[in-house]
Design an enzyme around this catalytic site. Structure first.
Site, PDB file in Angstrom:
ATOM      1  N   GLN A  75      22.560  49.261-111.096  1.00 61.96           N
ATOM      2  CA  GLN A  75      22.688  49.948-112.013  1.00 61.96           C
ATOM      3  C   GLN A  75      22.926  50.547-112.562  1.00 61.96           C
ATOM      4  O   GLN A  75      23.260  51.475-113.865  1.00 61.96           O
ATOM      5  CB  GLN A  75      24.778  49.197-111.799  1.00 61.96           C
ATOM      6  CG  GLN A  75      25.392  48.914-110.368  1.00 61.96           C
ATOM      7  CD  GLN A  75      25.437  50.868-109.403  1.00 61.96           C
ATOM      8  OE1 GLN A  75      25.889  51.650-110.460  1.00 61.96           O
ATOM      9  NE2 GLN A  75      25.946  50.558-107.827  1.00 61.96           N
ATOM     10  N   SER A  76      21.797  51.347-113.358  1.00 63.36           N
ATOM     11  CA  SER A  76      20.800  51.572-114.539  1.00 63.36           C
ATOM     12  C   SER A  76      21.349  53.012-114.733  1.00 63.36           C
ATOM     13  O   SER A  76      20.034  53.493-113.799  1.00 63.36           O
ATOM     14  CB  SER A  76      19.314  50.674-114.309  1.00 63.36           C
ATOM     15  OG  SER A  76      18.777  51.598-115.230  1.00 63.36           O
ATOM     16  N   ASN A  77      21.641  52.902-115.623  1.00 54.44           N
ATOM     17  CA  ASN A  77      21.688  54.575-116.321  1.00 54.44           C
ATOM     18  C   ASN A  77      20.598  54.967-116.218  1.00 54.44           C
ATOM     19  O   ASN A  77      20.272  56.088-115.930  1.00 54.44           O
ATOM     20  CB  ASN A  77      22.582  54.878-117.374  1.00 54.44           C
ATOM     21  CG  ASN A  77      24.013  54.065-116.999  1.00 54.44           C
ATOM     22  OD1 ASN A  77      25.029  54.437-116.106  1.00 54.44           O
ATOM     23  ND2 ASN A  77      24.475  52.928-117.823  1.00 54.44           N
TER      24      ASN A  77
END
Ligand code: PLP
Length: 334
Positions: A75-77
């Site tokens: 879920q890397s921004n």
């Protein structure tokens, strides 16, 4: 002549707002609290990586790159924003994503994962939680080179001395806003992961000889480990920018009391903090970074480490897409 040159793309129009959080301050009976809305930065859904990418992508383009390669959690921004910058610049983007330590990766997950696909990521390499991300990125890079492409690797979180320039510039922006509003801040509180945000802010305030102190709230790792990591990056940023003068021993302060069981693992304090800010100010935080950072700010007020007289700026580093991946944490009427 000063030989230093900074090359920057611009992804945000103007400074991000600083808002006073009167209802939150009142609810906590604590210091005056302001928030810097870096969640409103440019590129898709905003967040702190946009500032770092202004410098990193500029460097990539100057080197003739046609493909950005980076890495992060599922879920890397940072991966979402690197891809958004690539789309904006007409480059391609490949991602190395590490599977979560706990639980399975859901191929139909929402949040940033949905946005990777929506924005047309070229390739996703899903690797085990303990895999070496750097090696995985280098493998992708070599494969791209064999196809005659020009890849450019952006490190985890965009945290190297080039990325940190974005937060040196942010410290400058904060100082200018403080001058204009007559509000010099005693403390800036920010979540700390790969460390570039904190290192850049500290470098920026030191360069301005500001009295504002930066408090990093760990989202992973130990205090000692994170302080070493941020200090190393601070020295590298200082070397790149020719920052004169000594860096004080206590320039880098991190707090690991609000991490809980580990990175991205929810804590009760995080859930309380996200709900409190939503219900007092109508501002959305996220469960992985800003929720834990705000839990740190609240904890420090309750422990008396921040007092009524202090003027505190909370840095909203973004990350709200992840909120929609965790409805079970917040779907309650309490
Ligand atoms: C929303 C958000 N806040 C804070 C951070 C931490 O910033 P840094 O990695 O520069 O320490 C990140 C990093 O990914 C992030 O995505």
């Amino acid at each position: 002549m000063n030989e230093i040159r900074y090359h920057r793309r611009t992804y945000t129009m103007g400074p991000t707002p600083i808002q006073k959080l009167e209802r939150l301050s009142e609810a906590l009976g604590g210091p005056s609290i302001w928030i810097k809305r870096d969640d409103l930065l440019g590129l898709t859904a905003g967040g702190n990586k946009t500032r770092k990418l202004e410098y990193l992508v500029s460097d990539a383009i100057r080197q003739g790159a046609d493909t950005l390669i980076t890495c992060g959690a599922v879920q890397s921004n940072h991966c979402r924003l690197t891809l958004a910058a690539a789309v904006r610049e007409g480059l391609r983007c490949q991602l190395v994503l590490s599977k979560p330590e706990l639980g399975e990766h859901d191929p139909l997950a929402s949040g940033n994962h949905l946005l990777f696909h929506l924005m047309g990521v070229e390739k996703i390499e899903l690797v085990p939680a303990d895999a070496d991300l750097q090696v995985a990125m280098e493998n992708l890079s070599q494969a791209a080179e064999k196809e005659g492409r020009k890849p450019y690797i952006i490190p985890l979180g965009g945290s190297n001395q080039i990325g940190s320039l974005g937060y040196m510039a942010c410290a400058d922006e904060i100082e200018q806003q403080a001058m204009a509003d007559g509000t010099p801040f005693d403390f800036v509180v920010t979540g700390t992961g790969s460390g570039g945000t904190q290192a850049g802010l500290v470098a920026g305030f030191l360069a301005r000889q500001s009295n504002t102190k930066v408090i990093g709230i760990n989202v992973s790792g130990t205090r000692e480990g994170k302080e070493t990591q941020v200090r190393d990056l601070l020295y590298r940023t200082a070397a790149l920018t020719g920052l004169q003068g000594k860096i004080p021993d206590d320039a880098v302060r991190c707090d690991d009391q609000y991490v809980g069981a580990g990175y991205a693992i929810p804590t009760e304090e995080m859930v309380e903090a996200v709900k409190l800010v939503a219900r007092t100010e109508g501002i959305l935080l996220d469960p992985v970074y800003t929720g834990k950072a705000m839990a740190g700010l609240i904890g420090k007020i309750r422990k008396g480490e921040l007092t009524r007289e202090d003027r505190v700026l909370f840095l909203h580093t973004g990350g709200t897409p992840a909120l929609y991946t965790a409805p079970q944490l917040f779907l309650s009427h309490q």
